[in-house]
Each structure stands twice: as C-alpha cells, then as structure tokens.
Design a protein around this motif. Structure first.
Motif, mmCIF file in Angstrom:
data_model
loop_
_atom_site.group_PDB
_atom_site.id
_atom_site.type_symbol
_atom_site.label_atom_id
_atom_site.label_comp_id
_atom_site.label_asym_id
_atom_site.label_seq_id
_atom_site.Cartn_x
_atom_site.Cartn_y
_atom_site.Cartn_z
ATOM 1 N N THR A 71 0.825 -1.212 0.000
ATOM 2 C CA THR A 71 0.000 0.000 0.000
ATOM 3 C C THR A 71 0.854 1.255 0.000
ATOM 4 N N LEU A 72 1.898 1.276 0.824
ATOM 5 C CA LEU A 72 2.767 2.451 0.879
ATOM 6 C C LEU A 72 3.473 2.679 -0.456
ATOM 7 N N ARG A 73 3.869 1.590 -1.105
ATOM 8 C CA ARG A 73 4.515 1.735 -2.420
ATOM 9 C C ARG A 73 3.523 2.264 -3.453
ATOM 10 N N ASN A 74 2.275 1.821 -3.358
ATOM 11 C CA ASN A 74 1.253 2.330 -4.282
ATOM 12 C C ASN A 74 1.033 3.829 -4.103
ATOM 13 N N PHE A 75 1.291 4.319 -2.894
ATOM 14 C CA PHE A 75 1.148 5.753 -2.628
ATOM 15 C C PHE A 75 2.472 6.496 -2.751
ATOM 16 N N GLY A 76 3.481 5.824 -3.301
ATOM 17 C CA GLY A 76 4.706 6.537 -3.672
ATOM 18 C C GLY A 76 5.933 6.283 -2.841
ATOM 19 N N MET A 77 5.852 5.461 -1.766
ATOM 20 C CA MET A 77 7.027 5.230 -0.940
ATOM 21 C C MET A 77 8.148 4.613 -1.771
ATOM 22 N N GLY A 78 9.325 5.229 -1.714
ATOM 23 C CA GLY A 78 10.457 4.743 -2.476
ATOM 24 C C GLY A 78 10.438 5.149 -3.937
ATOM 25 N N LYS A 79 9.485 5.987 -4.323
ATOM 26 C CA LYS A 79 9.367 6.416 -5.712
ATOM 27 C C LYS A 79 9.420 7.935 -5.804
ATOM 28 N N ARG A 80 9.545 8.439 -7.011
ATOM 29 C CA ARG A 80 9.590 9.883 -7.235
ATOM 30 C C ARG A 80 8.261 10.554 -6.889
ATOM 31 N N SER A 81 7.180 9.790 -6.967
ATOM 32 C CA SER A 81 5.864 10.395 -6.778
ATOM 33 C C SER A 81 5.655 10.947 -5.371
ATOM 34 N N ILE A 82 6.396 10.424 -4.397
ATOM 35 C CA ILE A 82 6.235 10.944 -3.033
ATOM 36 C C ILE A 82 7.061 12.211 -2.821
ATOM 37 N N GLU A 83 7.907 12.521 -3.799
ATOM 38 C CA GLU A 83 8.797 13.678 -3.652
ATOM 39 C C GLU A 83 8.014 14.978 -3.491
ATOM 40 N N ASP A 84 6.881 15.091 -4.198
ATOM 41 C CA ASP A 84 6.093 16.320 -4.102
ATOM 42 C C ASP A 84 5.621 16.565 -2.678
ATOM 43 N N ARG A 85 5.228 15.503 -1.997
ATOM 44 C CA ARG A 85 4.776 15.644 -0.606
ATOM 45 C C ARG A 85 5.931 16.054 0.303
ATOM 46 N N VAL A 86 7.090 15.451 0.065
ATOM 47 C CA VAL A 86 8.265 15.791 0.871
ATOM 48 C C VAL A 86 8.687 17.228 0.611
ATOM 49 N N GLN A 87 8.672 17.646 -0.671
ATOM 50 C CA GLN A 87 9.053 19.009 -1.026
ATOM 51 C C GLN A 87 8.092 20.032 -0.416
ATOM 52 N N GLU A 88 6.792 19.718 -0.459
ATOM 53 C CA GLU A 88 5.802 20.621 0.130
ATOM 54 C C GLU A 88 6.047 20.790 1.632
ATOM 55 N N GLU A 89 6.312 19.668 2.295
ATOM 56 C CA GLU A 89 6.531 19.731 3.741
ATOM 57 C C GLU A 89 7.848 20.408 4.066
ATOM 58 N N ALA A 90 8.875 20.186 3.228
ATOM 59 C CA ALA A 90 10.161 20.843 3.447
ATOM 60 C C ALA A 90 10.009 22.353 3.359
ATOM 61 N N GLY A 91 9.192 22.806 2.396
ATOM 62 C CA GLY A 91 8.941 24.246 2.273
ATOM 63 C C GLY A 91 8.258 24.808 3.513
ATOM 64 N N CYS A 92 7.282 24.071 4.045
ATOM 65 C CA CYS A 92 6.590 24.512 5.269
ATOM 66 C C CYS A 92 7.544 24.537 6.461
ATOM 67 N N LEU A 93 8.432 23.541 6.509
ATOM 68 C CA LEU A 93 9.406 23.475 7.603
ATOM 69 C C LEU A 93 10.362 24.660 7.556
#
Length: 352
Positions: free
Chosen positions: A130-152
């Motif tokens: 399930t986590l892989r389907n939602f992007g874990m370990g893939k480029r697709s999760i990068e947007d979420r990480v980038q968004e949170e990094a900006g907020c941080l």
C-alpha cells in the motif's frame, strides 16, 4: 516481628528462584558475564557508554554473548559478521520479536512493530504494498516531501536567526508526510489537535526509552500495582485510540472502494474483501495499531536524523558552506561575537 520474618523468607525465596532460573537458562545460552540474582549484570554495565561496555564484553566472550538486564537474559550480536549471519543468512529464524511486556499490554500483539508469525507477515506485506502504491520509495512521493520541506523552512525562518530548539518542529515535518499518506492530508503546525497528537507521540518515546520502562518490562507482574510514568503511557494510548478511531469513522462514512485516498481507505477495502474470513488479520483494531506503528516508527527516527544532520552542519561550517545546489545565508548574531547559520534549502538540495 512475624512480618519481618515473612519478608526475609520471601526475599530468600526470590533469590533462590532467580539463581535457579539463571543457572538453568545459562546452560542453554551463549557465554557472558556472571549475573547477580534479580539485578543481573546491571552493575557491570556502564549506562553512560553502553556501546563501549558491550564491545569490551565481546573481547572476552566473543561476538555472541549473553547479558542479563535484570532477570531478563539478552543475547548480544557484536560486529558485522555476527549480525549478518543472524539477520541475513538466517533471517527467517530471527524474524520474530522478543518479549516486550509493556508493548504487549497495550497492543495485544497487533500492528506491525511488535507482532509475530503469520499476522506480522500479512500485515507487513499489505502495508508495504500500500505504501509503495502511494509513492514510498518512488519519485511520486517527492512532491509531498518538497511541500513539507517548504513549510518546515518557513517555520524555521520565523526564528529570524535567533537561537531556538528545533526538536519539536523537526518532528512535525516527517509526521505530516506520514499524515498525508495515512489521512490523505497534512496539518498546519498551529493546529491544536495535531499538536496534541505530536506531544503524545514525543512523550511516548521518552517514556518507552526511560530506565523505569526497563524495570516494568523485567517485572511485568507488578505493573498494575505500581505508580509511575507507565500509567501516563496507558493514558496516552487511550487518547491515541480515540484520535485514530475518529479518523477511521470519517473514512468509513466517505469511503469509495473504487477510489482509495490513503492507507486507511485501502485497509478498510481489504477488511470488506475478507469479512467472511474468520481468521482474517484485517480488523479495525489491527488497522488502528498498524497506523499508530507507522507514526511511531517514522516520526521520531526521521526527526532525530534531521536534528543530528543540523548539528553536524553547525559543527562543520566548512561543509555547510559548500555549493550543493542549495542556498545558505550566514547572518551575524547580535549582542555576541558569533555567527548564526540560517539554512534555506532549495528543491535541488532536497532531491536526494
């Protein structure tokens, strides 16, 4: 007088029982320092430098040895070869979890972190898929990480370069990334419900890593009769369960089986698919503990890594100053003849 005699006899019986248990166990376990009754090797371990102490034991007893944490025997694997042989070459045999009475009292063997056997395999397999389907370990999760990094970064900028303790805010960032996968959305750093949840997570980590927890795990029979911080752990568990239960209820009311939004939706769909299986591991209670485990395992570990990374950058400004695709500002502190670093991470500097 009779009470004193009874107490002395009870202590003697406890010591004899401890000696008998240790002697019978030690014959089946790897060698190690001789433990004391009840206390084990507690007085032989330097709690301020446990790693060096274990290294010294390995020089005497070899790479595989036994130490007693109280009355609990613990087999230590020291060095790469010993760890590889156990966890890689014989990974299946060493896949189970040891006894953790306080954790078992709370989660009843459910979830991912402290479960064993077929339950652990099924829950872990489903969770990873399930986590892989939602992007874990893939480029697709990068947007979420980038968004949170900006907020941080925006939150850190509010300190205006003045000294601050980033511990809590660095925990909020990875927790929010996990929230986006488990709950579909992130939370504002000023959201009171989110802050309460974060405080509970942090307090749980502090309690579980305390010396008092070692005592509770070594003497589980007396947990219910003793005051102490373990009772706060039970209160936090009740709060967390209510928090997750409300989220699960919201998802059940708006669930679309053809369009799962997050981890909870996928788990609910799996529950529906296996509703006629009496031995299914996919239940509401297991959903709660599995989701809680993802937060517990992912929040504190990642935030600690971030905190140490910042500490190392502060200790080594020559590395911080290198051009790595990001930006750095150095502002001169006011009132003292010191330099205060303010880090501004660009998209390129966070990509890998």
């Amino acid at each position: 007088m009779d009470a004193i005699v009874l107490l002395v006899l009870s202590l003697c019986c406890l010591l004899l029982l401890s000696l008998w248990r240790q002697s019978s166990e030690r014959a089946k376990l790897p060698p190690g320092p001789t433990p004391l009754p009840v206390f084990g090797n507690f007085f032989q371990i330097d709690v301020k430098n446990i790693s060096q102490c274990l290294t010294n034991f390995s020089k005497v007893y070899g790479p595989v040895f036994t130490v007693y944490l109280g009355m609990q025997p613990t087999v230590v694997l020291h060095g790469y070869e010993a760890v590889k042989e156990a966890l890689v070459d014989h990974g299946e045999e060493f896949a189970g979890r040891g006894s953790f009475p306080m954790g078992e009292r709370i989660n009843k063997g459910l979830g991912i972190v402290l479960s064993n056997g077929n339950r652990w395999k099924e829950t872990r397999r489903f969770t990873l898929t399930t986590l892989r389907n939602f992007g874990m370990g893939k480029r697709s999760i990068e947007d979420r990480v980038q968004e949170e990094a900006g907020c941080l970064v925006e939150e850190l900028r509010k300190s205006n370069g003045s000294p601050c303790d980033p511990t809590f805010i660095l925990a909020c960032a990875p927790c929010n990334v996990i929230c986006s996968i488990i709950f579909q959305n992130r939370f504002d750093y000023k959201d009171q419900e989110f802050l309460n949840f974060m405080n509970v997570l942090n307090e749980n980590v502090e309690i579980l890593s305390s010396p008092w927890m070692q005592i509770c795990n070594n003497f589980p029979a007396i947990i219910d009769y003793l005051p102490g911080r373990h009772r706060q752990l039970f209160k936090n568990f009740t709060f967390t369960k209510h928090y997750f239960s409300s989220k699960i209820t919201e998802h059940q009311e708006s669930l679309d089986i053809n369009n799962p939004r997050d981890f909870i939706d996928c788990f609910l769909i799996k529950m529906e698919q296996e509703k006629n299986n009496p031995k299914t591991e996919f239940t509401c209670e297991n959903l709660f503990f599995s989701a809680a485990d993802l937060f517990s395992a992912g929040t504190e570990t990642t935030s600690t890594t971030l905190r140490y990374s910042l500490l190392l950058l502060l200790k080594h400004p020559e590395v911080t100053g290198k051009d790595t695709g990001g930006k750095q500002e150095i502002q001169k502190g006011t009132g003292r003849n010191t330099w205060s670093p303010v880090f501004c991470f660009s998209q390129g500097s966070l990509r890998n």
